[in-house]
Design an enzyme around this catalytic site. Structure first.
Site, PDB file in Angstrom:
ATOM      1  N   TYR A 188       7.189  23.663  39.829  1.00  0.00           N
ATOM      2  CA  TYR A 188       6.343  24.622  39.106  1.00  0.00           C
ATOM      3  C   TYR A 188       7.203  25.728  38.478  1.00  0.00           C
ATOM      4  O   TYR A 188       7.129  25.992  37.272  1.00  0.00           O
ATOM      5  CB  TYR A 188       5.315  25.212  40.080  1.00  0.00           C
ATOM      6  N   THR A 222       6.406  33.526  36.030  1.00  0.00           N
ATOM      7  CA  THR A 222       6.175  33.662  37.464  1.00  0.00           C
ATOM      8  C   THR A 222       7.429  34.068  38.225  1.00  0.00           C
ATOM      9  O   THR A 222       8.548  33.753  37.791  1.00  0.00           O
ATOM     10  CB  THR A 222       5.671  32.313  38.044  1.00  0.00           C
TER      11      THR A 222
END
Ligand code: UDP
Length: 325
Positions: free
Chosen positions: A143, A119
């Protein structure tokens, strides 16, 4: 190829699984359906409804009709930024520990290839945009930190054990592919939220800050169509090389502001979409735009669906079909 797709009942995983099946691959989806949907698994793919922790050894041992898997596409993950800050254990356990299980099982069963969903959140607040793969990785949320930790683990497994690995760092994934699209229990992403207003399921949109150092004062993001993203996965599979871990940023290279997104949604849906300016959201960088030069050069990948209205239209068609509208 015979491929295992973890998280193949989720948004990006289901679109990729569908494209893989259409391209002639044999696909098994491994998904515990904690956030995915059984009916999002494409026809032609088999679903094993189980978690990686409990089932990965058996699934890799069984292979596809007795033959070992040629590769794993690893989408299964916890992916809510806010939740990752409130409940970090869920992310370190669910993302990092689970991915290590997967890597060890792949090593044990001799599975040669891995394509991993990484990501843009691995970079955090950028010094420069567009963001290249050489940018410093300083995630600003748990995250992103867990995805970066997995990337590091993959690098060392590739070097030590000959795994052919590719990490794809997604920017803002949007759009849909026919009946495969975004349906989260808890929706935090801009385009689905705006479309909920257009559907009459939400009153108004909140724009998180209009005093950012951007042209119209709202945050700029790089929205990439999920089908372009899926195509990059097919290319990554073909280009993965034993003993190497390659990392590619995937965005369409163009930034759109929150206001531009809301405006595109108004045009596509014909709904006025009332919007209010709200305080900035903690942890939001002003601008996140990818440089996808490396993917273009090395994978021969080029995003084809770069028009914002087109991306929104596909998401809108999907949303309406879901609601039976
Ligand atoms: N955003 C917003 N209102 C919302 C949801 C998001 O203004 O209800 C903004 C958010 O601050 C960010 C952009 O839209 O600048 C994209 O947010 P999203 O959560 O979709 O993706 P992110 O960039 O955080 O991964």
């Amino acid at each position: 190829m015979k491929l295992l797709v973890t998280g193949g009942a989720g948004y990006v995983g289901s679109v990729c699984a569908a494209r893989l099946v259409e391209s002639g691959h044999d696909v098994v989806v491994l998904d515990d359906l904690s956030t995915g949907h059984a009916d999002a698994v494409p026809d032609g793919a088999r679903l094993v409804e189980a978690g990686i922790d409990e089932a990965i050894g058996d699934v890799l041992a069984a292979g596809f009709d007795g033959a070992g898997f040629d590769g794993v596409l690893h989408f299964a993950a916890k992916s809510l930024v806010g939740e990752s800050m409130q409940d970090p254990a869920k992310y370190w356990q669910g993302n990092v520990v689970t991915s290590l299980r997967l890597l060890d099982a792949m090593r044990e069963h001799g599975t040669p290839r891995l394509v991993f969903s990484s990501t843009a959140a691995t970079y955090g607040e950028p010094d420069e945009v567009p963001i290249a793969e050489t940018a410093p990785t300083r995630p600003t949320n748990t995250y992103g930190a867990t995805k970066l930790a997995i990337d590091h683990a993959i690098t060392s497994y590739a070097a030590a054990h000959g795994l052919a690995a590719v990490s794809l760092r997604y920017f803002n994934v949007a759009g849909a592919y026919g009946r495969f699209g975004e349906r989260h229990g808890v929706e935090t992403h801009l385009i689905p939220i705006v479309l909920q207003v257009a559907m009459g399921r939400r009153e108004r949109v909140q724009v998180y800050g209009d005093d950012w150092p951007t042209d119209d004062g709202t945050c700029v993001r790089d929205y990439i169509h999920v089908v372009d993203l899926a195509d990059a996965h097919l290319r990554a599979l073909a280009h993965a090389a034993a003993g190497e871990h390659r990392i590619y940023n995937l965005g369409n290279g163009m930034g759109f502001s929150v206001r531009q997104v809301v405006e595109a949604c108004r045009e596509v849906t014909g709904h006025p979409i009332p919007a209010d300016v709200a305080p900035r959201r903690a942890g939001d960088p002003a601008v996140l735009v990818a440089s996808s030069e490396r993917a273009r050069t090395e994978l021969g990948w080029k995003p084809e669906r770069v028009d914002l209205a087109g991306i929104v239209r596909d998401a809108w068609d999907f949303t309406r079909a879901q609601q039976g509208a």
